[in-house]
Design an enzyme around this catalytic site. Structure first.
Site, PDB file in Angstrom:
ATOM      1  N   ALA A 215      11.637 -10.347  -6.058  1.00  0.00           N
ATOM      2  CA  ALA A 215      10.763 -10.638  -5.749  1.00  0.00           C
ATOM      3  C   ALA A 215      10.746 -11.070  -7.830  1.00  0.00           C
ATOM      4  CB  ALA A 215       9.768 -10.359  -6.245  1.00  0.00           C
TER       5      ALA A 215
ATOM      6  N   MET B 212      13.620  -8.928 -12.644  1.00  0.00           N
ATOM      7  CA  MET B 212      14.170  -7.135 -13.521  1.00  0.00           C
ATOM      8  C   MET B 212      15.293  -7.200 -12.595  1.00  0.00           C
ATOM      9  SD  MET B 212      10.262  -5.574 -14.580  1.00  0.00           S
ATOM     10  CE  MET B 212       8.872  -6.975 -15.097  1.00  0.00           C
ATOM     11  N   SER B 213      15.968  -7.411 -11.538  1.00  0.00           N
ATOM     12  CA  SER B 213      17.036  -6.786 -10.800  1.00  0.00           C
ATOM     13  C   SER B 213      18.085  -8.102 -10.382  1.00  0.00           C
ATOM     14  CB  SER B 213      16.671  -6.285  -9.603  1.00  0.00           C
ATOM     15  OG  SER B 213      16.019  -7.551  -8.589  1.00  0.00           O
TER      16      SER B 213
ATOM     17  N   TYR C  36      14.311  -0.567 -15.726  1.00  0.00           N
ATOM     18  CA  TYR C  36      13.291  -0.224 -16.260  1.00  0.00           C
ATOM     19  C   TYR C  36      12.962   1.475 -15.614  1.00  0.00           C
ATOM     20  CZ  TYR C  36      11.075  -1.772 -11.640  1.00  0.00           C
ATOM     21  OH  TYR C  36      10.843  -2.058 -10.490  1.00  0.00           O
ATOM     22  N   GLU C  37      13.366   1.876 -14.572  1.00  0.00           N
ATOM     23  CA  GLU C  37      12.794   3.122 -14.891  1.00  0.00           C
ATOM     24  C   GLU C  37      14.307   4.367 -15.192  1.00  0.00           C
ATOM     25  OE1 GLU C  37      13.243   3.709  -9.657  1.00  0.00           O
ATOM     26  OE2 GLU C  37      13.958   2.325 -10.098  1.00  0.00           O
TER      27      GLU C  37
ATOM     28  N   ASN D 130       4.729 -15.364  -8.658  1.00  0.00           N
ATOM     29  CA  ASN D 130       3.216 -15.770  -9.719  1.00  0.00           C
ATOM     30  C   ASN D 130       4.100 -16.758 -10.553  1.00  0.00           C
ATOM     31  OD1 ASN D 130       4.812 -13.083  -9.912  1.00  0.00           O
ATOM     32  ND2 ASN D 130       4.356 -13.725 -12.365  1.00  0.00           N
TER      33      ASN D 130
ATOM     34  N   HIS E 126      15.969   0.578 -10.431  1.00  0.00           N
ATOM     35  CA  HIS E 126      16.321  -0.760 -11.251  1.00  0.00           C
ATOM     36  C   HIS E 126      16.771  -0.050 -12.628  1.00  0.00           C
ATOM     37  CE1 HIS E 126      13.478  -2.353  -8.278  1.00  0.00           C
ATOM     38  NE2 HIS E 126      13.190  -3.119  -8.858  1.00  0.00           N
TER      39      HIS E 126
ATOM     40  N   SER F 229      11.479  -6.166  -3.598  1.00  0.00           N
ATOM     41  CA  SER F 229       9.662  -6.199  -3.858  1.00  0.00           C
ATOM     42  C   SER F 229       8.955  -6.544  -2.137  1.00  0.00           C
ATOM     43  CB  SER F 229       9.135  -6.063  -4.877  1.00  0.00           C
ATOM     44  OG  SER F 229       9.529  -5.493  -5.520  1.00  0.00           O
TER      45      SER F 229
ATOM     46  N   HIS G  56       1.317  -6.341 -10.084  1.00  0.00           N
ATOM     47  CA  HIS G  56       2.276  -6.276  -9.684  1.00  0.00           C
ATOM     48  C   HIS G  56       1.128  -5.984  -7.577  1.00  0.00           C
ATOM     49  CE1 HIS G  56       5.491  -3.747  -8.154  1.00  0.00           C
ATOM     50  NE2 HIS G  56       4.980  -2.756  -7.267  1.00  0.00           N
TER      51      HIS G  56
ATOM     52  N   HIS H  84       8.452   0.451  -3.257  1.00  0.00           N
ATOM     53  CA  HIS H  84      10.365   0.269  -3.417  1.00  0.00           C
ATOM     54  C   HIS H  84       9.719   0.862  -2.084  1.00  0.00           C
ATOM     55  CE1 HIS H  84      11.144  -2.862  -6.242  1.00  0.00           C
ATOM     56  NE2 HIS H  84       9.907  -2.693  -6.725  1.00  0.00           N
TER      57      HIS H  84
HETATM   58 CL1  6GU Z   1       6.725 -12.316 -13.544  1.00  0.00          CL
HETATM   59  N1  6GU Z   1       8.534 -11.499 -14.638  1.00  0.00           N
HETATM   60  C1  6GU Z   1       9.247 -10.406 -14.364  1.00  0.00           C
HETATM   61  N2  6GU Z   1      10.429 -10.196 -15.357  1.00  0.00           N
HETATM   62  N3  6GU Z   1       9.590 -10.320 -12.910  1.00  0.00           N
HETATM   63  C2  6GU Z   1       8.953 -10.177 -11.988  1.00  0.00           C
HETATM   64  C3  6GU Z   1       7.429 -11.711 -12.507  1.00  0.00           C
HETATM   65  C4  6GU Z   1       7.155 -11.648 -13.864  1.00  0.00           C
HETATM   66  N4  6GU Z   1       6.694 -11.651 -11.420  1.00  0.00           N
HETATM   67  C5  6GU Z   1       7.388 -10.738 -10.724  1.00  0.00           C
HETATM   68  N5  6GU Z   1       8.846 -10.248 -10.662  1.00  0.00           N
END
Ligand code: 6GU
Length: 312
Positions: free
Chosen positions: A122, A229-230, A94-95, A253, A92, A35, A287, A68
């Site tokens: 990310a 998530m990847s 989740y898609e 974050n 991903h 990302s 996001h 993306h």
């Molecule tokens: Cl806080 N969690 C997840 N699962 N994926 C992220 C994220 C957090 N920040 C960027 N990608």
């Protein structure tokens, strides 16, 4: 008719090679851009480069997430003109894609002859010592989705790629991590900044929601430093087929580790609705924030990866 994954990946490689000049057709290194890290494609030498949108690549899945892109870039990097392939954007879980689809591009890399994969993503920071914008060189992972059955190697073993029960205790190559450290120090000398590089453990979750506070504390207590998530499915498939891997998370974050605010907390009682909303949104992941941190750190990530590629 069912065709094996190996057969489909070979089909993809053959269709690409019909259109690729010989000097680009056997990349040694693959780079997966996470990302907001698509700028990595800018470090590919301008004189020799070929690119395709995923929609024009045979058998490739399409990414559906804002920020993306989906394109495949073949070219060379650095003065040494190292042949590379970049995957800008990934599919991903989740898609709604199956794990097989999520890792198809990794299989294609293997069939192309790639020896080393560099993956970026990310991620949310769980280690309280991490700041937004820091880079984490992964040294291990928690495959949470895999542990409960969503595993990229589930099903008949693809013998063309590797063995039934591959070990993962040494998945994150120590000599590549040492190279990452040296490259980072070298970059720091030329471009000083507050940004730090850590080594840490990545927890892979299915998404698409960001974690609750309680989930963040659980993941932290499991030993995770970042969550995302990847990447983990791709790492597993790459290791299964004997490719070396290195992976970097950009901390976009920091996850909220404090418990949820109790409904009977005294400080809430006199707040109006707007004040209450502002109070409760502290640390809430979104996001846009993830994409913004990516932008300001992208140049450092590019510089780091370019140095690593030149040394590989
Ligand atoms: Cl806080 N969690 C997840 N699962 N994926 C992220 C994220 C957090 N920040 C960027 N990608």
């Amino acid at each position: 008719m069912t065709t094996s994954i190996f057969h489909r990946a070979t089909e993809t490689v053959e269709s690409l090679r019909l259109k690729l000049p010989a000097q680009l057709a056997r990349p040694r290194i693959a780079i997966v851009c996470g990302s907001g890290l698509g700028g990595l494609a800018e470090t590919v030498n301008r004189n020799s480069r070929e690119e395709w949108e995923y929609k024009d690549v045979a058998n490739f899945p399409l990414s559906t997430v804002a920020g993306h892109e989906g394109k495949l870039v073949f070219g060379t990097m650095g003065r040494e003109e190292v042949p590379v392939v970049l995957l800008v954007g990934r599919a991903h879980f989740y898609e709604g894609h199956s794990m097989e689809v999520v890792t198809f591009a990794t299989r294609v890399c293997k069939v192309l002859g790639v020896e080393t994969m560099i993956l970026t993503n990310a991620a949310g920071g769980l280690n309280p010592n991490y700041a937004v914008g820091d880079i984490v060189c992964l040294n291990d992972h928690l495959n949470l989705a895999g542990l409960v059955g969503f595993h990229p190697l589930r099903g008949p073993n693809e013998e063309d790629f590797g063995v039934r029960f591959p070990p993962l205790s040494d998945a994150y190559d120590i000599s590549l991590r040492q190279l990452a450290r040296r490259s980072w120090q070298n970059l720091r000398q030329q471009r000083p900044s507050e940004r730090r590089m850590h080594e840490g453990v990545y927890a892979f979750v299915a998404g698409p929601t960001y974690e609750t506070r309680a989930e963040c504390r659980m993941l932290r207590s499991f030993g995770a430093d970042v969550v995302g998530m990847s990447t983990v499915p791709e790492i597993i498939v790459a290791r299964h087929s004997g490719m070396r891997v290195m992976a970097f998370s950009l901390v976009t974050n920091t996850a909220v580790l404090e418990p949820a605010v109790r409904a009977d907390a005294p400080e809430l009682q006199d707040m109006g609705a707007a004040e209450l909303d502002a109070y409760l949104s502290r640390g809430r992941a979104n996001h846009e924030e993830v994409l913004e941190a990516g932008k300001s750190a992208a140049l450092d990530m590019q510089g780091l990866v370019l140095r690593i590629v030149s040394e590989l």
